[in-house]
Design a protein around this motif. Structure first.
Motif, short mmCIF file in Angstrom:
data_model
loop_
_atom_site.label_atom_id
_atom_site.label_comp_id
_atom_site.label_asym_id
_atom_site.label_seq_id
_atom_site.Cartn_x
_atom_site.Cartn_y
_atom_site.Cartn_z
N ARG A 76 -14.66 -0.74 -26.83
CA ARG A 76 -14.64 -1.63 -27.99
C ARG A 76 -14.62 -0.86 -29.30
NH1 ARG A 76 -18.76 -4.74 -25.08
NH2 ARG A 76 -17.59 -6.17 -23.78
N GLU A 77 -15.12 0.39 -29.26
CA GLU A 77 -15.15 1.22 -30.46
C GLU A 77 -13.76 1.75 -30.81
OE1 GLU A 77 -18.05 4.24 -29.63
OE2 GLU A 77 -19.68 2.79 -29.50
N GLU A 78 -12.84 1.80 -29.83
CA GLU A 78 -11.48 2.27 -30.08
C GLU A 78 -10.60 1.09 -30.45
OE1 GLU A 78 -10.01 4.37 -26.69
OE2 GLU A 78 -11.18 6.15 -27.17
N SER A 79 -9.63 1.35 -31.33
CA SER A 79 -8.69 0.29 -31.71
C SER A 79 -7.85 -0.11 -30.50
CB SER A 79 -7.77 0.78 -32.83
OG SER A 79 -6.87 1.75 -32.32
N GLU A 80 -7.31 -1.32 -30.54
CA GLU A 80 -6.47 -1.79 -29.45
C GLU A 80 -5.25 -0.89 -29.28
OE1 GLU A 80 -5.45 -5.92 -29.16
OE2 GLU A 80 -7.36 -6.51 -30.06
N GLN A 81 -4.69 -0.43 -30.39
CA GLN A 81 -3.51 0.43 -30.30
C GLN A 81 -3.86 1.76 -29.62
OE1 GLN A 81 -1.56 1.49 -33.98
NE2 GLN A 81 0.38 1.71 -32.91
N ARG A 82 -4.99 2.34 -29.95
CA ARG A 82 -5.41 3.59 -29.32
C ARG A 82 -5.63 3.37 -27.83
NH1 ARG A 82 -6.91 8.39 -31.26
NH2 ARG A 82 -6.97 7.62 -33.39
N GLN A 83 -6.18 2.25 -27.44
CA GLN A 83 -6.38 1.93 -26.03
C GLN A 83 -5.05 1.79 -25.30
OE1 GLN A 83 -9.16 -1.28 -25.22
NE2 GLN A 83 -10.27 -0.79 -27.09
N ARG A 84 -4.08 1.11 -25.94
CA ARG A 84 -2.76 0.93 -25.32
C ARG A 84 -2.06 2.28 -25.13
NH1 ARG A 84 -2.27 -3.12 -29.05
NH2 ARG A 84 -0.78 -1.92 -30.28
N VAL A 85 -2.10 3.11 -26.17
CA VAL A 85 -1.45 4.42 -26.09
C VAL A 85 -2.11 5.27 -25.01
CG1 VAL A 85 -1.05 6.59 -27.34
CG2 VAL A 85 -0.60 4.41 -28.46
N SER A 86 -3.42 5.24 -24.95
CA SER A 86 -4.15 6.00 -23.93
C SER A 86 -3.76 5.55 -22.53
CB SER A 86 -5.65 5.84 -24.15
OG SER A 86 -6.37 6.51 -23.16
N HIS A 87 -3.66 4.25 -22.35
CA HIS A 87 -3.28 3.71 -21.04
C HIS A 87 -1.85 4.11 -20.68
CE1 HIS A 87 -3.12 1.11 -17.60
NE2 HIS A 87 -2.07 0.51 -18.10
N LYS A 88 -0.94 4.02 -21.63
CA LYS A 88 0.45 4.39 -21.37
C LYS A 88 0.56 5.88 -21.05
CE LYS A 88 2.53 0.74 -24.12
NZ LYS A 88 3.28 0.42 -25.35
N LEU A 89 -0.25 6.68 -21.71
CA LEU A 89 -0.23 8.12 -21.47
C LEU A 89 -0.64 8.42 -20.02
CD1 LEU A 89 0.21 10.89 -22.72
CD2 LEU A 89 -2.17 10.86 -23.45
N LYS A 90 -1.60 7.68 -19.51
CA LYS A 90 -2.04 7.88 -18.14
C LYS A 90 -0.96 7.48 -17.14
CE LYS A 90 -6.91 7.74 -19.02
NZ LYS A 90 -7.95 6.92 -19.49
N LEU A 91 -0.10 6.54 -17.53
CA LEU A 91 0.97 6.10 -16.64
C LEU A 91 2.20 6.99 -16.73
CD1 LEU A 91 0.83 2.26 -17.32
CD2 LEU A 91 -0.05 3.48 -15.33
N CYS A 92 2.27 7.82 -17.74
CA CYS A 92 3.44 8.64 -18.02
C CYS A 92 3.62 9.74 -16.97
CB CYS A 92 3.28 9.27 -19.41
SG CYS A 92 4.73 10.16 -19.94
#
Length: 123
Positions: free
Chosen positions: A78-94
């Protein structure tokens, strides 16, 4: 079987599994086989908010590249922005071979000098 409303932090688990599975271009049946569950059970997890047993959760998190802290320590997320969470998730899928390109783009973006705000002078 636990339902999502009884498991704080797991509100998006099923949708996250589904999105990650699709991003990896896996059918529901193929993902279910990787996790050793029935594809209909996976459909219930993805669509009906069914929360699986801990071993299945762990396998889904591993196979989907999901951030474990999102579900077991949601306060951090919750402390991270939604955009940072999305980018982090996409990075893990990359795929691994794309990571040098992504790292270079991040390095380049971080070197861009941010425009300085004009200082106002009090009269």
């Amino acid at each position: 079987m636990a339902k999502v409303e009884n498991c704080p932090g797991f509100e998006t688990f099923g949708a996250d599994v589904k999105a990650a599975r699709k991003a990896k271009h896996l059918s529901r049946k193929a993902m279910a086989e990787k996790v050793n569950i029935d594809w209909r059970y996976l459909a219930n997890i993805e669509n009906d908010g069914t929360i699986p047993s801990l071993p299945v959760i762990i396998q889904l998190i591993r196979n989907c590249g999901l951030p474990v802290e999102r579900y077991f320590n949601p306060e951090i997320m919750r402390e991270e922005s939604e955009q940072r969470q999305r980018v982090s998730h996409k990075l893990k899928l990359c795929p691994e071979e794309y990571l040098p390109i992504i790292e270079g783009a991040i390095d380049g973006a971080m070197k861009i000098e941010q425009p300085k705000k004009k200082e106002t002078v009090d009269a």
